[in-house]
Write a protein that holds these residues in place. Structure first.
Motif, mmCIF file in Angstrom:
data_model
loop_
_atom_site.group_PDB
_atom_site.id
_atom_site.type_symbol
_atom_site.label_atom_id
_atom_site.label_comp_id
_atom_site.label_asym_id
_atom_site.label_seq_id
_atom_site.Cartn_x
_atom_site.Cartn_y
_atom_site.Cartn_z
ATOM 1 N N PHE A 47 0.439 -0.945 -0.248
ATOM 2 C CA PHE A 47 -0.109 -0.012 0.064
ATOM 3 C C PHE A 47 0.751 1.248 -0.077
ATOM 4 C CE2 PHE A 47 -1.580 3.287 1.722
ATOM 5 C CZ PHE A 47 -3.561 3.640 1.319
ATOM 6 N N PRO A 48 -0.255 2.209 -0.903
ATOM 7 C CA PRO A 48 -0.669 2.336 -2.329
ATOM 8 C C PRO A 48 0.179 1.408 -3.713
ATOM 9 C CG PRO A 48 0.385 4.950 -2.217
ATOM 10 C CD PRO A 48 0.999 4.289 -0.976
ATOM 11 N N GLY A 49 -0.453 1.471 -4.380
ATOM 12 C CA GLY A 49 0.072 1.096 -5.679
ATOM 13 C C GLY A 49 0.871 1.611 -6.353
ATOM 14 N N ASP A 50 2.024 1.627 -6.030
ATOM 15 C CA ASP A 50 3.312 3.027 -6.579
ATOM 16 C C ASP A 50 3.254 2.644 -8.168
ATOM 17 O OD1 ASP A 50 4.304 0.221 -6.336
ATOM 18 O OD2 ASP A 50 6.505 0.989 -6.037
ATOM 19 N N HIS A 51 3.107 1.675 -8.755
ATOM 20 C CA HIS A 51 2.634 0.798 -10.023
ATOM 21 C C HIS A 51 1.803 2.105 -10.160
ATOM 22 C CE1 HIS A 51 3.546 -0.872 -14.264
ATOM 23 N NE2 HIS A 51 2.827 -1.487 -13.504
#
Length: 232
Positions: free
Chosen positions: A145-149
């Motif tokens: 968390f969070p979705g960096d991608h």
């Protein structure tokens, strides 16, 4: 006018956070569980073409391919721009976007104290793709968390929506879904990591840059610093 748009997007971001953070609202928990187990049940203990495909889609080379796709879309948007000096303008857009992505990555890394493991690390009996394929791949993380991608894809889409015309802008939004999906399908991210975490961050921060003169001003000033013919 700018303030109304900012307040609209910020309100949506706050509502997303509230929908996830209020303890009596279980919508994200239920959604996360159902989506994870749907895809996790498709992983075969004996391996197969589907497992190999998932492994390829979560290989480091696919990350490079994702950046290549964004690069092609960026060139396509620049090619469709009828303005004079479009090369300088789009180099300015690209550099402003990279600076924004770097600052937001630093902010999420240093400023967000909350974290949780990916579903493959959370559920004891989850199937792990790395146990059934020989292709080097990623199927979990200690903190997802969070979705960096997903956040990087949303930053790119935000800049396309602000500076490109309609076709590449809508294509960039479609790529957010398509290119973030493999992480969710393999269990490296919860669905909410991307569509609550990344999206709420994007809705809270990007409007202050893209819905105000700040981004265009940065683009213009950076473009002036780039050497080259002024007629392209």
């Amino acid at each position: 006018m700018y303030l109304k748009r900012i307040m609209l997007f910020n309100t949506l971001g706050i509502l997303l956070l509230l929908s996830w953070g209020l303890p009596h609202l279980m919508v994200w928990t239920d959604l996360d569980d159902h989506i994870f187990w749907f895809f996790n049940d498709l992983i075969s203990p004996q391996g197969g073409w589907w497992d190999d495909l998932l492994a390829i889609l979560n290989h480091r080379l696919f990350d490079a391919a994702s950046f290549a796709v964004m690069g092609v879309l960026f060139w396509y948007a620049m090619h469709r721009d009828p303005r004079p000096q479009r090369t300088r303008r789009w180099l300015g857009i690209g550099l402003t976007m990279l600076l924004t992505a770097a600052l937001m990555a630093l902010l999420t890394d240093k400023g967000i104290r909350y974290g949780h493991p990916s579903p493959t690390r959370f559920f004891e009996h989850a199937r792990h793709l790395t146990d059934v394929v020989t292709i080097p791949t990623k199927d979990g993380a200690h903190n997802s968390f969070p979705g960096d991608h997903g956040l990087m894809l949303m930053i790119f889409a935000g800049f396309m929506l602000r500076f490109a015309d309609r076709r590449p802008a809508w294509m960039s939004m479609a790529f957010v879904v398509l290119l973030s999906a493999p992480r969710i399908m393999v269990g490296a991210h919860w669905f909410s990591d991307v569509y609550m975490g990344s999206l709420s961050i994007a809705l809270l921060i990007l409007p202050w840059l893209l819905c105000t003169p700040l981004a265009p001003t940065l683009v213009e000033r950076i473009g002036r610093l780039i050497p080259g013919p002024a007629t392209r």
